[in-house]
Each structure stands twice: as structure tokens, then as C-alpha cells.
Design a protein around this motif. Structure first.
Motif, PDB file in Angstrom:
ATOM      1  N   LEU A 283      38.881  48.080  33.062  1.00 54.59           N
ATOM      2  CA  LEU A 283      38.345  46.756  32.766  1.00 54.59           C
ATOM      3  C   LEU A 283      39.454  45.731  32.626  1.00 54.59           C
ATOM      4  CD1 LEU A 283      35.446  47.579  30.261  1.00 54.59           C
ATOM      5  CD2 LEU A 283      35.262  46.913  32.661  1.00 54.59           C
ATOM      6  N   THR A 284      40.597  46.156  32.107  1.00 50.08           N
ATOM      7  CA  THR A 284      41.738  45.243  32.004  1.00 50.08           C
ATOM      8  C   THR A 284      42.180  44.792  33.387  1.00 50.08           C
ATOM      9  OG1 THR A 284      42.472  46.408  30.016  1.00 50.08           O
ATOM     10  CG2 THR A 284      44.067  44.962  31.087  1.00 50.08           C
ATOM     11  N   ILE A 285      42.301  45.741  34.303  1.00 51.15           N
ATOM     12  CA  ILE A 285      42.693  45.413  35.673  1.00 51.15           C
ATOM     13  C   ILE A 285      41.657  44.502  36.310  1.00 51.15           C
ATOM     14  CG2 ILE A 285      43.008  46.396  37.980  1.00 51.15           C
ATOM     15  CD1 ILE A 285      44.260  48.844  36.621  1.00 51.15           C
ATOM     16  N   ALA A 286      40.370  44.818  36.107  1.00 49.90           N
ATOM     17  CA  ALA A 286      39.300  44.009  36.700  1.00 49.90           C
ATOM     18  C   ALA A 286      39.372  42.563  36.231  1.00 49.90           C
ATOM     19  CB  ALA A 286      37.943  44.615  36.358  1.00 49.90           C
ATOM     20  N   ARG A 287      39.562  42.347  34.936  1.00 55.05           N
ATOM     21  CA  ARG A 287      39.631  40.971  34.429  1.00 55.05           C
ATOM     22  C   ARG A 287      40.869  40.255  34.944  1.00 55.05           C
ATOM     23  NH1 ARG A 287      38.689  38.868  28.292  1.00 55.05           N
ATOM     24  NH2 ARG A 287      36.629  38.426  29.119  1.00 55.05           N
ATOM     25  N   GLN A 288      42.013  40.935  34.945  1.00 58.61           N
ATOM     26  CA  GLN A 288      43.240  40.311  35.429  1.00 58.61           C
ATOM     27  C   GLN A 288      43.093  39.887  36.888  1.00 58.61           C
ATOM     28  OE1 GLN A 288      46.025  39.457  33.892  1.00 58.61           O
ATOM     29  NE2 GLN A 288      45.493  40.257  31.890  1.00 58.61           N
ATOM     30  N   LEU A 289      42.481  40.750  37.696  1.00 61.71           N
ATOM     31  CA  LEU A 289      42.272  40.405  39.106  1.00 61.71           C
ATOM     32  C   LEU A 289      41.325  39.221  39.247  1.00 61.71           C
ATOM     33  CD1 LEU A 289      42.003  43.941  40.778  1.00 61.71           C
ATOM     34  CD2 LEU A 289      43.836  42.265  41.078  1.00 61.71           C
ATOM     35  N   ALA A 290      40.288  39.186  38.423  1.00 65.07           N
ATOM     36  CA  ALA A 290      39.344  38.057  38.478  1.00 65.07           C
ATOM     37  C   ALA A 290      40.053  36.751  38.130  1.00 65.07           C
ATOM     38  CB  ALA A 290      38.177  38.312  37.520  1.00 65.07           C
ATOM     39  N   LEU A 291      40.870  36.772  37.091  1.00 59.34           N
ATOM     40  CA  LEU A 291      41.586  35.568  36.685  1.00 59.34           C
ATOM     41  C   LEU A 291      42.578  35.126  37.755  1.00 59.34           C
ATOM     42  CD1 LEU A 291      42.283  36.429  32.928  1.00 59.34           C
ATOM     43  CD2 LEU A 291      40.596  34.813  33.812  1.00 59.34           C
ATOM     44  N   LYS A 292      43.253  36.090  38.393  1.00 55.72           N
ATOM     45  CA  LYS A 292      44.230  35.758  39.434  1.00 55.72           C
ATOM     46  C   LYS A 292      43.573  35.068  40.624  1.00 55.72           C
ATOM     47  CE  LYS A 292      48.097  37.524  37.737  1.00 55.72           C
ATOM     48  NZ  LYS A 292      49.330  36.716  37.525  1.00 55.72           N
ATOM     49  N   GLN A 293      42.265  35.267  40.790  1.00 53.79           N
ATOM     50  CA  GLN A 293      41.553  34.660  41.916  1.00 53.79           C
ATOM     51  C   GLN A 293      40.786  33.404  41.513  1.00 53.79           C
ATOM     52  OE1 GLN A 293      39.893  37.997  44.692  1.00 53.79           O
ATOM     53  NE2 GLN A 293      39.991  38.852  42.639  1.00 53.79           N
ATOM     54  N   GLY A 294      41.085  32.903  40.330  1.00 57.53           N
ATOM     55  CA  GLY A 294      40.418  31.697  39.859  1.00 57.53           C
ATOM     56  C   GLY A 294      39.025  31.938  39.338  1.00 57.53           C
ATOM     57  N   GLY A 295      38.714  33.189  39.033  1.00 57.17           N
ATOM     58  CA  GLY A 295      37.388  33.527  38.520  1.00 57.17           C
ATOM     59  C   GLY A 295      37.429  33.972  37.071  1.00 57.17           C
ATOM     60  N   SER A 296      36.409  34.722  36.668  1.00 60.15           N
ATOM     61  CA  SER A 296      36.332  35.209  35.289  1.00 60.15           C
ATOM     62  C   SER A 296      35.527  36.494  35.262  1.00 60.15           C
ATOM     63  CB  SER A 296      35.684  34.159  34.376  1.00 60.15           C
ATOM     64  OG  SER A 296      34.327  33.932  34.766  1.00 60.15           O
TER      65      SER A 296
END
Length: 319
Positions: A283-296
């Protein structure tokens, strides 16, 4: 008359000089106070020692001094906040290393034990040897997956993971991810509830990163929410975003744990895991990837009713 005027002028000049001297002395005392404060209170602290909470106090009405004190106090606030964040990051890093060491040691000990039995026990049957080798392989695989997740997270946080920004067909991606997990649905007797509109919805992002996020969310629901017998995927759009909700009706997550589930190496209580735990990095990786793409990426849960993970990505223009 001229002498009187000169005398009065001289007296006024002396009085003015005295006033200016007193003001300068007061200014000197205030500046000395600030200097002493900075020397005593802003030196580097020892490890584990808290930064001082005291701030510069100026009793003068001089606007320059008051502005100086305000600027110094603002700087001290920023210094203290930065120091606090640094220490939190250091503590998180120590916990991460400690947890990874523990999570690697357990399967490694198991692998070594089974391999030792295979090497030393000549009375094992062929079936037992195959069983032990399969167990050793699965344990080795879990270690590899944990290390892979750790390095992926390190790359993301270091900014070493290049991400593209292209339109992604979220309808197709979601369906493909669900089809890929069809054997898992069958083995767990799960019937996925899929709500995907006929209209094509395109998000801006990196396809590999989005696949990893969706895969992590689906695996998380399979691991923790399988007892409900229902897992759902719902794709929607707003004016600016594409949203994908992965949900289940499992035991759910308590409010206290809900705040922590995206922290590194955090795993949920047994009521949620039902004997199956993950590495705490997915879940940590998933959130970090979402944030890196301008998402949440955020979560919501009503224990026993519905637990949802909602991924939001920027909406792409018409394709």
C-alpha cells in the motif's frame, strides 16, 4: 536674545542626544539579547535531544527590532519543524530496516531448515523431498518479493523511477487486471462485482505504475477481504479525475488503523488479516506511485460492511 536662543538650542540638542543615546543603548541591549538567545538556543542538539521551544521576545516598539524578532521566530519554527520531520523519517527508516530484517530472517531460517533436512536425512521419501523443496521455494519466493518491494520503494522515494505521462485506457486495464486474477477468484469462491461504464475513461499516467497500483489493491482485497465472498471494482469519472474503487465486505479496518495503513511496513490487526499477512509495503508503494503521477490514494472503511481503496488519477483529454 541671541545668546538665549543659542543656549536653549544647545540644551535641546543635548537632551535630544541623551534620548538618542538611551535609545541606542536599549537597542544594543535588545540586540545583545537576540544574539545571546541565538547562541544559546539554536546550537545543534545532541541525538535524541529536543529542540528548544523558546522564542525571541522583543519589548521595544521599534518596528525594525520587532520585524527582526518575528523573522527569527519564523526561522526557528521552520527549523524545529524540519528537525521534527527529519527525526520522524529517521525513526521510520530504523523501523523499516528492523522489520525487513525480521521478515527476511523468518523465511530464511525456514529455508535453511528444510534444506538441511534434505541434505542430512537419507530416509526421506521422494514425496517428502518434493514437499520440502516446494516449501523452500515458496519461502525463497516470498523473500525475493519482499526485497523487490523494498527496492521499488527506495527507487520511488529517491526519484530514480522514471514515469511516463500518457493516456491510459482504464476500462481495458481494469478488466485485464481482473481477468488475470480469475484463478484466485475461483480458488476463493469469490464473485467479483464489476462496475465499468461502456464509455471509455482515460487517465493520465504511467501504465506500468498504474498496473502495479491496481494489482496491489486487488491483492490486498483478496488477502484481507476474501472472507466476505465479495470483491468489487468500480470505475467512475469526474470533471478532472478518473476514480477506481476496489472494495470488499470483509472485516474492515478500525479508525485507528485506517490512519496508518499507508505507512511503511505497517500490517493490520489479525481481525483483518485472518491469518494471512503481507509485507506492509504494497500500500505504501501504491500511494507513492499515485502521488508521483499527480493522483491520490485513500481508504475508507465501515468494519463488516464495506472497505474501499480509491485511486484517483488526472483525467486525460479525449482520445
Amino acid at each position: 536674545m541671541t545668546v538665549l536662543v543659542l543656549t536653549i538650542s544647545l540644551i535641546l540638542a543635548v537632551l535630544l542626544a541623551i534620548v538618542l543615546v538611551f535609545r541606542l543603548l536599549r537597542l544594543h541591549r535588545e540586540l545583545s539579547h537576540v544574539h545571546e538567545f541565538l547562541l544559546n538556543k539554536t546550537t545543534f542538539t545532541e541525538p535524541g535531544q529536543a529542540l528548544p521551544n523558546e522564542r525571541v521576545r522583543i519589548f521595544s516598539e521599534n518596528p525594525i527590532l520587532r520585524k527582526l524578532a518575528s523573522g527569527i521566530n519564523s526561522l526557528l519554527d521552520r527549523l524545529q519543524n524540519a528537525e521534527s520531520r527529519t527525526r520522524q523519517a529517521e525513526d521510520a527508516h530504523k523501523r523499516l530496516v528492523s522489520n525487513i530484517s525480521h521478515d527476511l530472517r523468518t523465511p530464511l531460517t525456514s529455508v535453511m531448515g528444510y534444506l538441511e533436512v534434505l541434505q542430512t536425512d537419507e530416509n526421506l521419501s521422494g514425496a517428502e523431498q518434493k514437499q520440502f523443496m516446494n516449501i523452500a521455494y515458496k519461502k525463497s519466493r516470498s523473500m525475493y518479493e519482499l526485497l523487490d518491494q523494498f527496492f521499488q520503494l527506495a527507487k520511488i522515494e529517491a526519484g530514480d523511477l522514471p514515469l511516463q505521462n500518457v493516456p491510459i485506457d482504464m476500462n481495458r486495464l481494469t478488466k485485464e487486471m481482473l481477468v488475470g486474477l480469475y484463478p484466485s477468484f475461483l480458488s476463493l469462491s469469490l464473485e467479483p462485482v464489476v462496475e465499468i461504464p461502456e464509455k471509455r475513461l482515460y487517465a493520465l499516467g504511467d501504465s506500468m505504475a498504474v498496473e502495479r497500483i491496481v494489482g496491489n489493491l486487488l491483492s490486498n482485497s483478496l488477502r484481507h477481504g476474501a472472507s466476505s465472498g465479495i470483491i468489487g471494482a468500480r470505475l467512475t469519472e469526474t470533471e478532472d479525475h478518473i476514480s477506481l474503487e476496489i472494495w470488499d465486505n470483509g472485516p474492515g479496518i478500525s479508525p485507528g488503523n485506517l490512519k496508518l495503513i499507508f505507512e511503511r511496513m505497517y500490517t493490520i490487526e489479525p481481525a483483518r488479516t485472518s491469518g494471512s499477512s503481507g509485507s506492509g509495503l504494497g500500500l505504501t508503494i501504491a500511494r507513492q506511485l499515485a502521488l508521483k503521477q499527480g493522483g491520490s490514494l485513500h481508504a475508507a472503511s465501515i468494519p463488516g460492511e464495506r472497505t474501499s481503496f480509491i485511486l484517483q488519477l488526472p483525467k486525460a483529454s479525449s482520445c
